[in-house]
Scaffold this motif. Structure first.
Motif, PDB file in Angstrom:
ATOM      1  N   PHE A  63       0.836  -1.199   0.000  1.00 59.60           N
ATOM      2  CA  PHE A  63       0.000   0.000   0.000  1.00 59.60           C
ATOM      3  C   PHE A  63       0.878   1.259   0.000  1.00 59.60           C
ATOM      4  O   PHE A  63       0.611   2.222  -0.719  1.00 59.60           O
ATOM      5  N   GLY A  64       1.941   1.238   0.805  1.00 57.34           N
ATOM      6  CA  GLY A  64       2.854   2.378   0.886  1.00 57.34           C
ATOM      7  C   GLY A  64       3.536   2.656  -0.442  1.00 57.34           C
ATOM      8  O   GLY A  64       3.714   3.819  -0.829  1.00 57.34           O
ATOM      9  N   ILE A  65       3.919   1.591  -1.150  1.00 50.91           N
ATOM     10  CA  ILE A  65       4.574   1.728  -2.459  1.00 50.91           C
ATOM     11  C   ILE A  65       3.603   2.348  -3.467  1.00 50.91           C
ATOM     12  O   ILE A  65       3.958   3.238  -4.244  1.00 50.91           O
ATOM     13  N   GLN A  66       2.348   1.869  -3.423  1.00 56.51           N
ATOM     14  CA  GLN A  66       1.323   2.392  -4.329  1.00 56.51           C
ATOM     15  C   GLN A  66       1.009   3.853  -4.012  1.00 56.51           C
ATOM     16  O   GLN A  66       0.871   4.687  -4.922  1.00 56.51           O
ATOM     17  N   LEU A  67       0.915   4.169  -2.715  1.00 54.72           N
ATOM     18  CA  LEU A  67       0.633   5.545  -2.292  1.00 54.72           C
ATOM     19  C   LEU A  67       1.761   6.480  -2.732  1.00 54.72           C
ATOM     20  O   LEU A  67       1.512   7.585  -3.239  1.00 54.72           O
TER      21      LEU A  67
ATOM     22  N   LYS B 218      11.554   7.732 -12.864  1.00 57.77           N
ATOM     23  CA  LYS B 218      10.631   6.675 -13.268  1.00 57.77           C
ATOM     24  C   LYS B 218       9.261   6.889 -12.636  1.00 57.77           C
ATOM     25  O   LYS B 218       9.144   7.044 -11.420  1.00 57.77           O
ATOM     26  N   MET B 219       8.234   6.909 -13.456  1.00 58.84           N
ATOM     27  CA  MET B 219       6.856   6.981 -12.983  1.00 58.84           C
ATOM     28  C   MET B 219       6.198   5.622 -13.180  1.00 58.84           C
ATOM     29  O   MET B 219       6.478   4.937 -14.164  1.00 58.84           O
ATOM     30  N   GLU B 220       5.332   5.250 -12.241  1.00 65.93           N
ATOM     31  CA  GLU B 220       4.698   3.929 -12.278  1.00 65.93           C
ATOM     32  C   GLU B 220       3.181   4.066 -12.184  1.00 65.93           C
ATOM     33  O   GLU B 220       2.580   3.783 -11.141  1.00 65.93           O
ATOM     34  N   PRO B 221       2.550   4.482 -13.281  1.00 65.25           N
ATOM     35  CA  PRO B 221       1.090   4.659 -13.254  1.00 65.25           C
ATOM     36  C   PRO B 221       0.330   3.365 -12.994  1.00 65.25           C
ATOM     37  O   PRO B 221      -0.802   3.401 -12.516  1.00 65.25           O
TER      38      PRO B 221
ATOM     39  N   GLU C 114      -3.459   0.400  -9.342  1.00 65.84           N
ATOM     40  CA  GLU C 114      -3.647  -0.558  -8.257  1.00 65.84           C
ATOM     41  C   GLU C 114      -4.120   0.135  -6.976  1.00 65.84           C
ATOM     42  O   GLU C 114      -4.964  -0.392  -6.259  1.00 65.84           O
ATOM     43  N   PHE C 115      -3.564   1.337  -6.701  1.00 62.71           N
ATOM     44  CA  PHE C 115      -3.936   2.089  -5.495  1.00 62.71           C
ATOM     45  C   PHE C 115      -5.423   2.408  -5.494  1.00 62.71           C
ATOM     46  O   PHE C 115      -6.122   2.181  -4.499  1.00 62.71           O
TER      47      PHE C 115
END
Length: 204
Positions: free
Chosen positions: A48-52, A192-195, A200-201
């Motif tokens: 969750f923290g990675i997604q946030l 790097k952006m990870e949309p 997922e978030f």
């Protein structure tokens, strides 16, 4: 300048990355976070923290658009055909303030937003002061005559750290055409952006 200018490097410090690719970013000198606890050993971040974090970084890059606006953009992207993460990037890059920034009419996304809100930008010859307006492919974005003489604009056009991307076609120094909606690989992000993590978030 816009109200955020005094804290324009706050996101860099929080993320530990030079999110905007600016040469004066403080993370070029120190990569730890802000505040008295910034140098503490980092604990393992949850999924969750990675997604946030991915969401905050992407949202911050686009000038800290409001959470409501950002979520609405995601919802629109998820209803479109194709990959939701690619659609999200395409919609964000179609924002008028972002195209003004990409065209090097302004040195920062906040300055670009200010140019739009002060009525210095024309879309297909019509003045537009709505920064979040979605620009259609083939539209011409023009800088007003008064703005062309601003020191802010001249500074932006002389910046060596970024180039105008292929999907924003320049016609002189005061007009560009938005030629196509870019894919993630075409957008010149300094980091790097990870949309996909943003998708997922919001899909939790």
């Amino acid at each position: 300048m816009s109200k955020r200018s005094s804290a324009k490097y706050k996101l860099d410090r929080r993320m530990g990355e030079n999110v905007f690719g600016r040469p004066k970013s403080p993370v070029n000198r120190r990569e730890y976070g802000p505040g008295q606890h910034g140098q503490r050993r980092k604990s393992k971040i949850s999924d969750f923290g990675i997604q946030l974090r991915a969401k905050q970084k992407l949202k911050g890059y686009y000038g800290d658009v409001t959470e409501k606006q950002f979520k609405q953009t995601f919802q629109t992207a998820s209803r479109m055909k194709g990959d939701a993460s690619q659609n999200l990037i395409g919609l964000l890059e179609r924002r008028l303030d972002m195209i003004v920034y990409r065209a090097k009419f302004a040195p920062t996304i906040w300055a670009a937003r200010q140019l739009v809100s002060h009525g210095h930008i024309f879309v297909n010859g019509v003045k537009c002061n709505i920064a979040s307006r979605r620009v259609d492919v083939g539209s011409e974005i023009t800088l007003g005559k008064k703005a062309q003489e601003m020191a802010l604009v001249m500074e932006a056009q002389s910046l060596a750290e970024r180039d105008i991307p292929d999907y924003v076609v320049a016609d002189g120094t005061a007009k560009v055409t938005f030629s196509r909606v870019p894919t993630l690989d075409e957008v010149p992000y300094p980091v790097k952006m990870e949309p996909n993590l943003v998708v997922e978030f919001y899909s939790r």
